[in-house]
Design a protein around this motif. Structure first.
Motif, PDB file in Angstrom:
ATOM      1  N   LYS A  29       0.830  -1.212   0.000  1.00 30.38           N
ATOM      2  CA  LYS A  29       0.000   0.000   0.000  1.00 30.38           C
ATOM      3  C   LYS A  29       0.858   1.253   0.000  1.00 30.38           C
ATOM      4  O   LYS A  29       0.522   2.251  -0.622  1.00 30.38           O
ATOM      5  N   TRP A  30       1.989   1.215   0.702  1.00 33.41           N
ATOM      6  CA  TRP A  30       2.875   2.374   0.742  1.00 33.41           C
ATOM      7  C   TRP A  30       3.429   2.664  -0.658  1.00 33.41           C
ATOM      8  O   TRP A  30       3.431   3.808  -1.102  1.00 33.41           O
ATOM      9  N   ILE A  31       3.873   1.632  -1.353  1.00 37.50           N
ATOM     10  CA  ILE A  31       4.404   1.792  -2.709  1.00 37.50           C
ATOM     11  C   ILE A  31       3.297   2.260  -3.654  1.00 37.50           C
ATOM     12  O   ILE A  31       3.503   3.161  -4.475  1.00 37.50           O
ATOM     13  N   ALA A  32       2.103   1.669  -3.535  1.00 37.48           N
ATOM     14  CA  ALA A  32       0.989   2.071  -4.396  1.00 37.48           C
ATOM     15  C   ALA A  32       0.648   3.536  -4.192  1.00 37.48           C
ATOM     16  O   ALA A  32       0.393   4.276  -5.157  1.00 37.48           O
ATOM     17  N   ARG A  33       0.650   3.994  -2.942  1.00 37.71           N
ATOM     18  CA  ARG A  33       0.357   5.405  -2.648  1.00 37.71           C
ATOM     19  C   ARG A  33       1.431   6.312  -3.243  1.00 37.71           C
ATOM     20  O   ARG A  33       1.128   7.368  -3.801  1.00 37.71           O
ATOM     21  N   LEU A  34       2.681   5.901  -3.157  1.00 39.09           N
ATOM     22  CA  LEU A  34       3.778   6.680  -3.714  1.00 39.09           C
ATOM     23  C   LEU A  34       3.640   6.811  -5.232  1.00 39.09           C
ATOM     24  O   LEU A  34       3.795   7.900  -5.792  1.00 39.09           O
ATOM     25  N   ILE A  35       3.307   5.717  -5.886  1.00 37.94           N
ATOM     26  CA  ILE A  35       3.112   5.745  -7.338  1.00 37.94           C
ATOM     27  C   ILE A  35       1.940   6.654  -7.689  1.00 37.94           C
ATOM     28  O   ILE A  35       2.022   7.463  -8.619  1.00 37.94           O
ATOM     29  N   GLN A  36       0.852   6.549  -6.939  1.00 37.14           N
ATOM     30  CA  GLN A  36      -0.315   7.393  -7.198  1.00 37.14           C
ATOM     31  C   GLN A  36       0.044   8.869  -7.079  1.00 37.14           C
ATOM     32  O   GLN A  36      -0.381   9.699  -7.895  1.00 37.14           O
ATOM     33  N   GLU A  37       0.850   9.232  -6.081  1.00 37.08           N
ATOM     34  CA  GLU A  37       1.280  10.619  -5.914  1.00 37.08           C
ATOM     35  C   GLU A  37       2.110  11.082  -7.107  1.00 37.08           C
ATOM     36  O   GLU A  37       1.994  12.210  -7.552  1.00 37.08           O
ATOM     37  N   LYS A  38       2.958  10.204  -7.616  1.00 37.32           N
ATOM     38  CA  LYS A  38       3.850  10.570  -8.717  1.00 37.32           C
ATOM     39  C   LYS A  38       3.112  10.740 -10.042  1.00 37.32           C
ATOM     40  O   LYS A  38       3.540  11.502 -10.895  1.00 37.32           O
ATOM     41  N   ILE A  39       2.012  10.028 -10.228  1.00 33.03           N
ATOM     42  CA  ILE A  39       1.310  10.100 -11.510  1.00 33.03           C
ATOM     43  C   ILE A  39       0.085  11.011 -11.457  1.00 33.03           C
ATOM     44  O   ILE A  39      -0.600  11.190 -12.465  1.00 33.03           O
ATOM     45  N   ALA A  40      -0.181  11.593 -10.297  1.00 34.71           N
ATOM     46  CA  ALA A  40      -1.345  12.468 -10.153  1.00 34.71           C
ATOM     47  C   ALA A  40      -1.223  13.668 -11.082  1.00 34.71           C
ATOM     48  O   ALA A  40      -0.138  14.205 -11.297  1.00 34.71           O
TER      49      ALA A  40
END
Length: 76
Positions: A29-40
């Motif tokens: 979940k931490w990695i998924a959240r980080l990716i989501q922040e980067k592609i927002a």
């Protein structure tokens, strides 16, 4: 839901584990959240909420008032 395998150097993995634990998230979940922040494509809500917070910050027109025209660039 997709599944991804990543390979990390040990030092980076340990830092990631600590960051995930401090956020009370699983590593996934931490990695998924980080990716989501980067592609927002939009500003995070925390940034939007800060808009107008500085009462003494100049308006855009004030900031642009002292700008001068750029000089012509040299051609290649």
């Amino acid at each position: 839901m997709g599944q991804v395998t990543i390979y990390l150097e040990e030092e980076i993995e340990l830092k990631m584990i600590k960051a995930a634990e401090s956020a009370n998230l699983s590593k996934s979940k931490w990695i998924a959240r980080l990716i989501q922040e980067k592609i927002a494509k939009e500003w995070p809500q925390s940034v939007i909420d800060m808009a107008g917070s500085w009462s003494d910050f100049p308006e855009a027109d004030e900031l642009r008032a002292n700008q001068v025209q750029d000089i012509a660039r040299e051609s290649f």
